[in-house]
Structure formats: structure tokens, C-alpha cells
Design an enzyme around this catalytic site. Sequence first.
Site, PDB file in Angstrom:
ATOM      1  N   TYR A  12      28.029  83.623   8.394  1.00  0.00           N
ATOM      2  CA  TYR A  12      28.731  82.775   7.114  1.00  0.00           C
ATOM      3  C   TYR A  12      28.601  83.472   6.050  1.00  0.00           C
ATOM      4  CZ  TYR A  12      29.360  78.057  10.752  1.00  0.00           C
ATOM      5  OH  TYR A  12      29.770  77.753  11.174  1.00  0.00           O
TER       6      TYR A  12
ATOM      7  N   LYS B 119      21.324  86.742  20.922  1.00  0.00           N
ATOM      8  CA  LYS B 119      22.245  88.157  21.807  1.00  0.00           C
ATOM      9  C   LYS B 119      22.180  88.994  21.517  1.00  0.00           C
ATOM     10  CE  LYS B 119      25.905  88.414  24.538  1.00  0.00           C
ATOM     11  NZ  LYS B 119      25.631  87.922  25.819  1.00  0.00           N
TER      12      LYS B 119
ATOM     13  N   ASP C  96      25.326  82.500  25.828  1.00  0.00           N
ATOM     14  CA  ASP C  96      26.214  82.700  26.233  1.00  0.00           C
ATOM     15  C   ASP C  96      25.212  81.277  27.644  1.00  0.00           C
ATOM     16  OD1 ASP C  96      24.636  84.924  27.214  1.00  0.00           O
ATOM     17  OD2 ASP C  96      26.240  85.851  27.991  1.00  0.00           O
TER      18      ASP C  96
ATOM     19  N   ASP D  96      25.673  76.074  15.132  1.00  0.00           N
ATOM     20  CA  ASP D  96      27.098  75.209  15.485  1.00  0.00           C
ATOM     21  C   ASP D  96      27.585  75.371  16.123  1.00  0.00           C
ATOM     22  OD1 ASP D  96      29.433  74.069  13.390  1.00  0.00           O
ATOM     23  OD2 ASP D  96      30.439  76.220  13.784  1.00  0.00           O
TER      24      ASP D  96
ATOM     25  N   ASP E  26      27.358  71.345  18.603  1.00  0.00           N
ATOM     26  CA  ASP E  26      27.921  70.543  19.099  1.00  0.00           C
ATOM     27  C   ASP E  26      28.510  70.343  20.728  1.00  0.00           C
ATOM     28  OD1 ASP E  26      30.130  70.652  16.579  1.00  0.00           O
ATOM     29  OD2 ASP E  26      31.847  71.291  17.377  1.00  0.00           O
TER      30      ASP E  26
HETATM   31  C1  IPM Z   1      29.753  72.075  10.840  1.00  0.00           C
HETATM   32  C2  IPM Z   1      30.171  72.091  10.427  1.00  0.00           C
HETATM   33  C3  IPM Z   1      30.914  73.429   9.057  1.00  0.00           C
HETATM   34  C4  IPM Z   1      30.578  74.349   9.323  1.00  0.00           C
HETATM   35  C5  IPM Z   1      32.183  73.554   8.409  1.00  0.00           C
HETATM   36  C6  IPM Z   1      33.196  71.807   8.467  1.00  0.00           C
HETATM   37  C7  IPM Z   1      32.065  74.696   7.473  1.00  0.00           C
HETATM   38  O1  IPM Z   1      31.285  72.503  11.658  1.00  0.00           O
HETATM   39  O2  IPM Z   1      28.800  71.214   9.845  1.00  0.00           O
HETATM   40  O3  IPM Z   1      28.619  71.608  11.528  1.00  0.00           O
HETATM   41  O4  IPM Z   1      30.596  75.446   9.993  1.00  0.00           O
HETATM   42  O5  IPM Z   1      28.817  74.506   9.369  1.00  0.00           O
HETATM   43 MN    MN Z   2      30.383  72.891  13.432  1.00  0.00          MN
END
Ligand code: IPM
Ligand code: MN
Length: 371
Positions: free
Chosen positions: A154, A204, A236, A260, A264
Site C-alpha cells: 500500500y 506467501k 491462498d 484487506d 472481507d
Molecule cells: C479497507 C478498505 C480500504 C483499504 C480502502 C478503501 C482504501 O478496503 O479499509 O479495508 O484497502 O484498506
Molecule cells: Mn478492504
Amino acid sequence: MMSARRCNVMSTSVNATIATLPGDGVGHEVLPEAIKVLDAIAKRFGQQFEFVPAIVGGAAIDATGQPLPDATLDIAKRSDAVLLGAVGGPKWEGLDYSIRPERALLGLRKELGMFANLRPAKLFPMLADASTLKLEVLAGLDLLVVRELTGGIYFGEPRGVEATPTGKKGFNTEVYTTEEITRIARVAFEAAQQRGKHVTSVDKANVLESSELWRQVVIEVHKDYPSVCLDHIYVDNCAMQLIRDPRQFDVLVTTNLFGDILSDEAAMLTGSIGMLPSASLGDKHAMYEPVHGSAPDIAGKNIANPIAMIASASMMLTHSFHLVDEANAIENGIFSALDQGYRTHDTQSPGCTTIGTKEMGDRIVEAILKS
Ligand code: IPM
Ligand code: MN
């Protein structure tokens, strides 16, 4: 555990200044619900919270041309904690990366030194049927993703898009130092000591040198935490195991990009990303925000789920102000509203009552004041 405790904390009472940054989209709907809940907590427990609003993300671009105006950064730095809704939306998608709404989040994380992102994924039993996975895989799920937040690909240099004789070249750099890995590993081991005493480090290392160092350093730091069991998994395989048997995990510690993605995935195990809170912690500052985004498709309709935002406020009470009873009161309020069969749009289910964003906030406030 680090905290951003610079306010006047006594054993049972705080007088805290909280920067409130709604951002964009549903951020404007969920953040007021968290404030409403904190006001109820203040009333019931005799705490004092002062809220200082500021613009961020697309709203700030529209007002000032910058996603993270200096005035907002200043308010965030001077507060005892930051509550953030969400940033972004189609309106700002065509902009240059340097002034996109997302830069505000990255800027806040970096400028405030918040290198550790905690994303707990816990299944509320009554929401099990909202998940796409089978109940027997999920029952009792309780895991924590510890994501490194101010390093990795990042922020790594060099980065960019350049012209070459044969066409353009886009590039980013995954980079981690021993110091960065050490401090995030400590956060994970310390969290595990308070939970299931099991850390799984995700990398990884079969391909990436930065992962090889990551693994070596995590093994080294582990020597200070003999009560915690450590294992390692390739990212993975981790993505697969999260779906196959997520309860094998207690604390997952990983890089910015892997965290990240995996957070999710972990969110969906709980039925809806609208349920997942997060804390971003550094040595001096802390910010709390839902894991979900600004959801422009449902913004302005009073249908967003405010629970992730409200649960983020609860994490703030725990991590920044050490108000454990107050945080528990929020958790119990959320549980009670769900237990009475109230659901927002994202988790609606036959036999339950679907209510709006504000109404869910009201039900949680009622439960807090009643108990
Ligand atoms: C998160 C979001 C952010 C990230 C984006 C919006 C920059 O997806 O907080 O998970 O990738 O960190
Ligand atoms: Mn995210």
C-alpha cells in the site's frame, strides 16, 4: 495493548473528545447512530463524550479539493479517538489516485501512525442463516484478523505508471522491515493471550522474499509469548481454509494487502459485512470504523446496517478508554435488538422484522437504557 488514551481517564469516568468523520455515502447514516448510542452510554454511565465533526473523503474533495484537508487531520490528531464512517463513491472514481477519497483513509492511517488494524469476526447465532455457509461450519465462530496497516504494498516505493519503449509499465513494491513486522506480531500475540492463545501468521513465503522475512521475524517475536501457539499458513490456503473450516483460527496476523482481502472474506462468514467493526491502533492515536464501504447503491435510503459502526464505537470504548462495562452494554444492546428479531435489509430473514438504519439505532439505544 496500545491505546490512544490522552484524555482524562479515571477508574470509572472519562471526558473524551471524539473526532467524527462521516465521510461519504452510508457513512452519513451509520455514524449518527453510533453517536446516538454513545450518548445513551454517556447518560447511563455518567461519561462525557464531546463530538467534533469534520469532513473527509469525497465530501472533502467537493468542499476543498482535498480528500484529507489539513483542518480534518488536525481535528483527528487533537482528538482522543476518531470515529469514521466510510469514504468513496462513483462520483470521485475518475480522479487521480493522489486525490481520490481512499487517499484520506490511507493518509489518516499513516499520519496518525495507526499500524495495527483489528477486525474481529464473530457470529451472532441468530444471524447464522444470513451467511451463505452452513451453520455446522460457522457455529461459535470467533476470530480476529490483525492486519498490518501502514506498510507493505500500500505504501511501498517505488510505485507508479511509467512509459517504456514497448508500452506502459505499472508497478508497486511490497516491503516490510523487521521493525514493522515485530510490532504487528506483538499486537497479535498480545491479543491472542486474551483470547484462544493461538496465532496463525499468513504469508506467501513460498514465493516472496518479504514474506520470508515476515515469517522469520514472527518466529523470533513468538519466543516472548510461550503461552501462545503459533503456526503459519500461505495466503491462498488461508483463503480456502476460511471457507472450509473457519473455526480452526483464533488470531490471524498478516500484511496490509492480505489482511484487506482476508478480512472481507471473514466478514461474510458472519452473514453480512454490515456487521464487522474495526479498530486501527498506533502508539498515540486510534481510529474506529466499520469494515464496509460507503455503499453508494443503498445510500440515503435509511436501509444500511448501522451495527458495524455501533460495534466500532464499542471497540473504541474498550481500546481507547478502557470502559469495559460500557463496551459490554453496547454489545448486549446489539445482541438484544437482534434477539428480539429486528434486522436491517442486509440480514433480513423470514419471521424477523426488517427495520431501517435509524430504527436499528433506536432499538439498540432502548436496550442500553433499559438494562
Ligand atoms: C479497507 C478498505 C480500504 C483499504 C480502502 C478503501 C482504501 O478496503 O479499509 O479495508 O484497502 O484498506
Ligand atoms: Mn478492504
